[in-house]
Design an enzyme around this catalytic site. Structure first.
Site, mmCIF file in Angstrom:
data_model
loop_
_atom_site.group_PDB
_atom_site.id
_atom_site.type_symbol
_atom_site.label_atom_id
_atom_site.label_comp_id
_atom_site.label_asym_id
_atom_site.label_seq_id
_atom_site.Cartn_x
_atom_site.Cartn_y
_atom_site.Cartn_z
ATOM 1 N N LYS A 22 0.746 -1.176 0.178
ATOM 2 C CA LYS A 22 -0.030 0.018 0.024
ATOM 3 C C LYS A 22 0.853 1.138 -0.006
ATOM 4 O O LYS A 22 0.468 2.302 -0.942
ATOM 5 C CB LYS A 22 -0.800 -0.243 1.181
ATOM 6 N N ASN A 23 1.724 1.299 0.835
ATOM 7 C CA ASN A 23 2.582 2.774 1.029
ATOM 8 C C ASN A 23 3.859 2.742 -0.131
ATOM 9 O O ASN A 23 4.444 3.854 0.081
ATOM 10 C CB ASN A 23 3.303 2.454 2.542
ATOM 11 N N CYS A 120 -5.099 13.023 13.246
ATOM 12 C CA CYS A 120 -5.132 11.728 12.882
ATOM 13 C C CYS A 120 -5.267 10.836 13.953
ATOM 14 O O CYS A 120 -4.858 11.243 15.041
ATOM 15 C CB CYS A 120 -3.819 11.173 12.081
ATOM 16 N N ARG A 125 0.714 14.326 13.109
ATOM 17 C CA ARG A 125 1.098 13.983 11.728
ATOM 18 C C ARG A 125 1.033 15.326 10.959
ATOM 19 O O ARG A 125 0.399 15.625 9.975
ATOM 20 C CB ARG A 125 0.151 13.054 11.443
ATOM 21 N N ASP A 312 4.364 0.333 11.758
ATOM 22 C CA ASP A 312 3.112 -0.402 11.134
ATOM 23 C C ASP A 312 3.220 -1.824 11.689
ATOM 24 O O ASP A 312 2.352 -2.343 11.309
ATOM 25 C CB ASP A 312 3.236 -0.239 9.578
ATOM 26 N N ARG A 404 -8.921 -0.378 4.274
ATOM 27 C CA ARG A 404 -7.981 0.744 3.877
ATOM 28 C C ARG A 404 -6.810 0.310 3.329
ATOM 29 O O ARG A 404 -6.154 0.583 2.378
ATOM 30 C CB ARG A 404 -7.843 1.973 4.831
HETATM 31 N N1 EPU Z 1 6.184 14.441 10.905
HETATM 32 C C1 EPU Z 1 6.201 15.962 11.277
HETATM 33 N N2 EPU Z 1 6.218 16.667 10.058
HETATM 34 C C2 EPU Z 1 6.339 16.251 8.892
HETATM 35 C C3 EPU Z 1 5.991 15.009 8.514
HETATM 36 C C4 EPU Z 1 6.166 13.900 9.780
HETATM 37 O O1 EPU Z 1 6.244 16.222 12.276
HETATM 38 O O2 EPU Z 1 6.138 17.118 8.007
HETATM 39 C C5 EPU Z 1 6.270 13.754 11.920
HETATM 40 C C6 EPU Z 1 5.040 12.772 12.351
HETATM 41 O O3 EPU Z 1 4.174 13.261 12.747
HETATM 42 C C7 EPU Z 1 5.403 11.375 12.698
HETATM 43 C C8 EPU Z 1 7.070 11.387 12.230
HETATM 44 O O4 EPU Z 1 7.507 12.429 11.771
HETATM 45 O O5 EPU Z 1 5.551 11.709 14.395
HETATM 46 C C9 EPU Z 1 7.089 10.296 10.887
HETATM 47 O O6 EPU Z 1 6.054 10.444 9.987
HETATM 48 P P1 EPU Z 1 6.050 10.199 8.690
HETATM 49 O O7 EPU Z 1 6.218 11.345 7.707
HETATM 50 O O8 EPU Z 1 7.005 9.391 8.132
HETATM 51 O O9 EPU Z 1 4.775 9.387 8.240
HETATM 52 P P2 EPU Z 1 3.817 9.475 6.860
HETATM 53 O O10 EPU Z 1 4.651 9.674 5.939
HETATM 54 O O11 EPU Z 1 2.614 10.227 7.238
HETATM 55 C C10 EPU Z 1 4.032 6.818 6.211
HETATM 56 C C11 EPU Z 1 3.246 5.617 6.150
HETATM 57 C C12 EPU Z 1 2.693 5.222 7.703
HETATM 58 C C13 EPU Z 1 3.821 5.009 8.530
HETATM 59 C C14 EPU Z 1 4.808 6.010 8.579
HETATM 60 C C15 EPU Z 1 6.132 5.610 9.445
HETATM 61 C C16 EPU Z 1 2.346 6.182 4.170
HETATM 62 C C17 EPU Z 1 1.275 6.408 3.235
HETATM 63 N N3 EPU Z 1 2.093 6.257 5.277
HETATM 64 O O12 EPU Z 1 3.313 7.790 7.095
HETATM 65 O O13 EPU Z 1 1.992 4.081 7.298
HETATM 66 O O14 EPU Z 1 3.371 4.451 9.699
HETATM 67 O O15 EPU Z 1 5.227 6.374 7.225
HETATM 68 O O16 EPU Z 1 6.769 4.535 8.962
HETATM 69 O O17 EPU Z 1 3.478 5.883 3.431
HETATM 70 C C18 EPU Z 1 0.076 2.456 7.802
HETATM 71 O O18 EPU Z 1 0.304 2.086 6.708
HETATM 72 O O19 EPU Z 1 -0.754 2.247 8.704
HETATM 73 C C19 EPU Z 1 0.842 3.849 8.126
HETATM 74 C C20 EPU Z 1 0.357 4.707 8.874
#
Ligand code: EPU
Length: 424
Positions: A22-23, A120, A125, A312, A404
């Protein structure tokens, strides 16, 4: 609203086929916005988030063509004409990954309007790092009425390459900036980049499209911008989290399963911990055979960025620890609110307490079936695993969360001998 009803106690046996990740699929779908040519995708998982992303892209003018309508994993995307570079609140609120259209739209068209994702279930996030990086590449960005309104600064036809060091490692942040940098003028260096296999899979597709990227798989991505990208064909990498979820399931129920079309090399940290729990595994490049007898041993771990233990998989492994012969500690370091499954697991008879960002799990001999509620995607998977191991009947409500991110989970579990059914 659909629910899953299961009667625990059957061990799992047989073979299961893993879908595309998915990701990886979600950013890869957005990459089609970077070119006027056709992108052909294979091994796309058939799940709700993918359907939502396709709907968003179609609203923008992207055409989606399924050569064989009965095969939802293979299709062509064409973004020759983008009529509306906008991601509305209605779609972004249901799927945060919609933010991934921001970078590609801005890089290709010079402007984009994307609803700001709200809070969220698993944490705040924010997307400040996506915005900071795009600003460093010359985008003018304002927040207006809940929308991120982005535009390349006047007088510049393209984004400008720059060195960007994000404050923390962010997966979708890296992906957004990577896609933008491919069409920027000059060289972009992404320091502190996420090394998740899904980021690398996106990068592999971008290279097939003509992007110049080095450092794939490392925390320093160097992108030399090009003026245009072209069409390509790509098969999405297998889902490591779906693989890990089935491994936790067999470790919890006992039995022997073979997982096919997977990538064990993307799961090292999880396999090490499952081995500590007592799961016996043999593996090849694209398969794992796993067998379990007796109760799992308790395993402590902390989540962290790839290649460490993935957040995850935290909830699913916690379900396994609830029936282990002893105590374990699980520390969540990525999201501040990713323990919502704890209360629900406790409803099934688990003994878990929370101290800050650590869950302390006292293993119990047996869980007992109950009615529980899914709160997010991986929490849902954890409740299913617990329900399969529990005595009696468990009903998991609100499984739209599960839909999802998992491609036919209950059907795959039924094939493995689980007593599980969907109720409308
Ligand atoms: N963060 C910030 N600012 C930003 C971006 C991130 O503070 O601009 C913080 C987040 O709040 C979090 C940390 O940095 O505490 C890491 O977040 P990240 O941005 O890596 O998460 P994401 O990109 O929103 C993806 C996956 C998630 C997975 C995380 C961590 C996708 C679509 N989603 O989310 O997947 O948990 O990376 O590996 O790729 C899931 O599949 O169940 C899922 C939640």
């Amino acid at each position: 609203m659909d629910k899953l009803v299961m009667t625990g106690g059957s061990s799992l046996h047989g073979e299961v086929q893993i879908a595309g990740a998915k990701n990886a699929a979600l950013p890869i779908l957005c990459a089609c916005l970077l070119t006027a040519d056709t992108i052909e995708l294979h091994n796309v998982p058939d799940l709700q988030d993918v359907r939502t992303m396709l709907k968003l892209l179609q609203q923008m003018g992207v055409t989606v063509d399924f050569p064989n309508p009965s095969d939802r994993s293979h299709f062509h995307l064409n973004a020759a004409t983008i009529t509306s570079p906008e991601a509305p609140y209605e779609l972004v609120k249901t799927m945060r990954a919609s933010i991934l259209v921001l970078g590609p739209l801005l890089a290709r068209l010079g402007l984009a309007t994307v609803s700001l994702p709200g809070g969220c279930a698993i944490g705040a996030r924010p997307v400040d790092q996506h915005i900071k990086g795009l600003k460093a590449m010359g985008a003018g960005i304002q927040i207006r009425k809940g929308f991120i309104v982005a535009k390349i600064a006047d007088g510049k036809p393209r984004l400008q390459g720059n060195t960007i060091l994000t404050d923390m490692i962010t997966v979708t942040g890296t992906e957004n900036l990577l896609m933008s940098a491919c069409l920027a003028e000059g060289t972009t260096v992404l320091e502190n980049a996420a090394r998740e296999p899904e980021v690398s899979d996106l990068a592999e597709l971008l290279v097939k499209m003509g992007a110049k990227i080095s450092g794939i798989g490392t925390d320093r991505l160097v992108i030399e911008g090009v003026t245009a990208l072209h069409g390509a064909s790509h098969a999405v990498i297998p889902d490591r989290i779906e693989t890990g979820t089935f491994l936790c399931a067999v470790a919890a129920t006992g039995g022997e399963i073979t997982i096919k079309s997977c990538r064990p090399d993307t799961l090292d940290a999880v396999l090490v911990k499952l081995n500590e729990a007592g799961l016996k595994m043999k593996k090849g490049t694209d398969w794992i055979t796993a067998s379990m007898t007796g109760s799992p041993k308790p395993v402590s771990f902390r989540t962290s960025e790839y290649p460490a233990f993935p957040t995850d998989m935290q909830a699913q492994f916690m379900a396994l620890n609830t029936i282990a012969t002893g105590n374990s500690r699980i520390t969540e370091t990525i999201f501040e609110n990713r323990f919502m499954h704890v209360q629900e697991l406790n409803r099934l008879g688990a003994d878990i307490s929370i101290e800050g960002n650590t869950a302390i799990v006292e293993g119990v001999e047996k869980l007992s079936g109950a009615r529980v509620m899914a709160t997010d995607l991986r929490a849902s998977a954890s409740l299913v695993i617990a329900g399969l191991a529990a005595q009696g009947e468990t009903q998991v409500d609100r499984i739209y969360h599960l839909d999802r991110g998992y491609d036919r989970m209950e059907r795959k579990l039924t094939q493995l001998g689980a007593n599980i059914r969907r109720m409308k």
